[in-house]
Design a protein around this motif. Structure first.
Motif, PDB file in Angstrom:
ATOM      1  N   GLU A  51      51.015  42.741  31.682  1.00 15.00           N
ATOM      2  CA  GLU A  51      50.210  43.055  32.865  1.00 15.00           C
ATOM      3  C   GLU A  51      50.649  42.148  33.996  1.00 15.00           C
ATOM      4  OE1 GLU A  51      48.673  44.783  35.336  1.00 15.00           O
ATOM      5  OE2 GLU A  51      47.721  45.613  33.549  1.00 15.00           O
ATOM      6  N   SER A  53      50.496  43.369  37.415  1.00 13.59           N
ATOM      7  CA  SER A  53      49.895  43.815  38.675  1.00 13.59           C
ATOM      8  C   SER A  53      48.581  43.098  38.954  1.00 13.59           C
ATOM      9  CB  SER A  53      49.631  45.320  38.647  1.00 13.59           C
ATOM     10  OG  SER A  53      50.835  46.027  38.580  1.00 13.59           O
ATOM     11  N   TYR A  54      47.862  42.759  37.925  1.00 14.88           N
ATOM     12  CA  TYR A  54      46.572  42.086  38.068  1.00 14.88           C
ATOM     13  C   TYR A  54      46.728  40.606  37.736  1.00 14.88           C
ATOM     14  CZ  TYR A  54      44.963  46.934  37.722  1.00 14.88           C
ATOM     15  OH  TYR A  54      44.785  48.278  37.901  1.00 14.88           O
ATOM     16  N   THR A  55      45.751  39.821  38.119  1.00 20.66           N
ATOM     17  CA  THR A  55      45.777  38.379  37.848  1.00 20.66           C
ATOM     18  C   THR A  55      44.556  37.985  37.026  1.00 20.66           C
ATOM     19  OG1 THR A  55      44.563  37.876  39.876  1.00 20.66           O
ATOM     20  CG2 THR A  55      46.970  37.926  40.032  1.00 20.66           C
ATOM     21  N   SER A  61      42.459  40.442  42.975  1.00 14.79           N
ATOM     22  CA  SER A  61      43.365  41.087  42.010  1.00 14.79           C
ATOM     23  C   SER A  61      42.912  40.913  40.565  1.00 14.79           C
ATOM     24  CB  SER A  61      44.774  40.527  42.146  1.00 14.79           C
ATOM     25  OG  SER A  61      45.317  40.884  43.381  1.00 14.79           O
ATOM     26  N   SER A  62      42.028  39.984  40.306  1.00 15.38           N
ATOM     27  CA  SER A  62      41.576  39.776  38.931  1.00 15.38           C
ATOM     28  C   SER A  62      40.529  40.804  38.507  1.00 15.38           C
ATOM     29  CB  SER A  62      41.004  38.367  38.773  1.00 15.38           C
ATOM     30  OG  SER A  62      39.812  38.236  39.525  1.00 15.38           O
ATOM     31  N   GLY A  64      40.909  44.091  38.614  1.00 17.49           N
ATOM     32  CA  GLY A  64      41.533  45.322  38.130  1.00 17.49           C
ATOM     33  C   GLY A  64      41.526  45.433  36.616  1.00 17.49           C
ATOM     34  N   ARG A  65      41.321  46.657  36.132  1.00 14.15           N
ATOM     35  CA  ARG A  65      41.360  46.949  34.694  1.00 14.15           C
ATOM     36  C   ARG A  65      42.221  48.184  34.478  1.00 14.15           C
ATOM     37  NH1 ARG A  65      39.883  42.643  34.975  1.00 14.15           N
ATOM     38  NH2 ARG A  65      37.901  41.725  34.412  1.00 14.15           N
ATOM     39  N   ARG A  66      43.088  48.132  33.480  1.00 10.33           N
ATOM     40  CA  ARG A  66      44.023  49.228  33.221  1.00 10.33           C
ATOM     41  C   ARG A  66      43.827  49.720  31.793  1.00 10.33           C
ATOM     42  NH1 ARG A  66      48.668  49.861  35.793  1.00 10.33           N
ATOM     43  NH2 ARG A  66      48.684  47.691  36.470  1.00 10.33           N
ATOM     44  N   PRO A 123      43.241  46.173  42.552  1.00  9.83           N
ATOM     45  CA  PRO A 123      43.287  45.592  43.887  1.00  9.83           C
ATOM     46  C   PRO A 123      43.876  46.540  44.921  1.00  9.83           C
ATOM     47  CG  PRO A 123      45.084  44.730  42.594  1.00  9.83           C
ATOM     48  CD  PRO A 123      44.273  45.611  41.684  1.00  9.83           C
ATOM     49  N   TYR A 128      46.785  51.691  38.959  1.00  8.77           N
ATOM     50  CA  TYR A 128      45.878  51.607  37.822  1.00  8.77           C
ATOM     51  C   TYR A 128      46.328  52.374  36.587  1.00  8.77           C
ATOM     52  CZ  TYR A 128      44.595  55.958  40.113  1.00  8.77           C
ATOM     53  OH  TYR A 128      44.637  57.170  40.724  1.00  8.77           O
TER      54      TYR A 128
END
Length: 190
Positions: A51, A53-55, A61-62, A64-66, A123, A128
């Motif tokens: 992962e 793209s997210y942090t 940015s933290s 985000g969930r994929r 974000p 996603y």
């Protein structure tokens, strides 16, 4: 999916697990890969994820969930797959092995598609869906055995082809098409 300018490649230098995880392809809805010209048989498929793209800090940015689904040869292998859960965090490389994937024709199909869960605008819009760093496909059979030509057959084809070309050149030379006209050599041009 809401962002016409969304990129389809992500990259990061803050990834553990190796250089293979520094870049990844992603899509808001679906990624489909084909392995073409494969022999019929059983294969081991390894999918590499990180992962990137997210942090995991306190930034936007933290949030985000994929989640996405993974199908191989049309069979659902993982439902609601989450890279962060599998890797125990963001920016960590991980992989999944699928043993004994059967290829009956000559094509292997790997399909990753959005599960309809997770965030769609955090974000950024368009980041996603499924994300994949690399694919490794290894046959579960000895590839040295097969229907290849033997050394003698290859040598016979090469020698026969060379002899055929030499025969054509000899016929063309004998007819006077190669090496110039023999009658013109004795004439003097004024």
């Amino acid at each position: 999916m809401g962002n016409e300018n969304a990129p389809f490649v992500a990259s990061s230098t803050n990834v553990t697990g190796g250089d293979i995880y520094r870049t990844a392809r992603f899509s808001p809805t679906s990624l489909r890969y084909y392995g073409l010209c494969l022999r019929t048989g059983s294969y081991k498929v390894r999918l590499h994820f990180a992962e990137i793209s997210y942090t995991d800090d306190m930034s936007f940015s933290s949030l985000g969930r994929r989640f996405f689904d993974i199908s191989i040869q049309g069979v659902l292998q993982r439902k609601n797959f989450n890279i962060v859960e599998r890797a125990n965090g963001v920016g960590r490389g991980t992989f999944i092995d699928f043993d004994n994937v059967m290829v009956n024709g000559t094509t292997l199909e790997i399909h990753l598609y959005w599960a309809g869960k997770g965030t769609t605008a955090i974000p950024d819009r368009g980041v996603y869906g499924p994300l994949l760093s690399a694919i490794a496909i290894t046959p579960n059979f000895d590839v040295s055995t097969g229907s290849g030509l033997s050394g003698g057959a290859i040598a016979g084809i090469v020698i026969g082809s060379c002899a055929f070309v030499a025969l054509i050149l000899a016929i063309l030379w004998k007819k006077g098409y190669l090496g110039g006209d023999k009658e013109d050599k004795g004439k003097i041009n004024i």
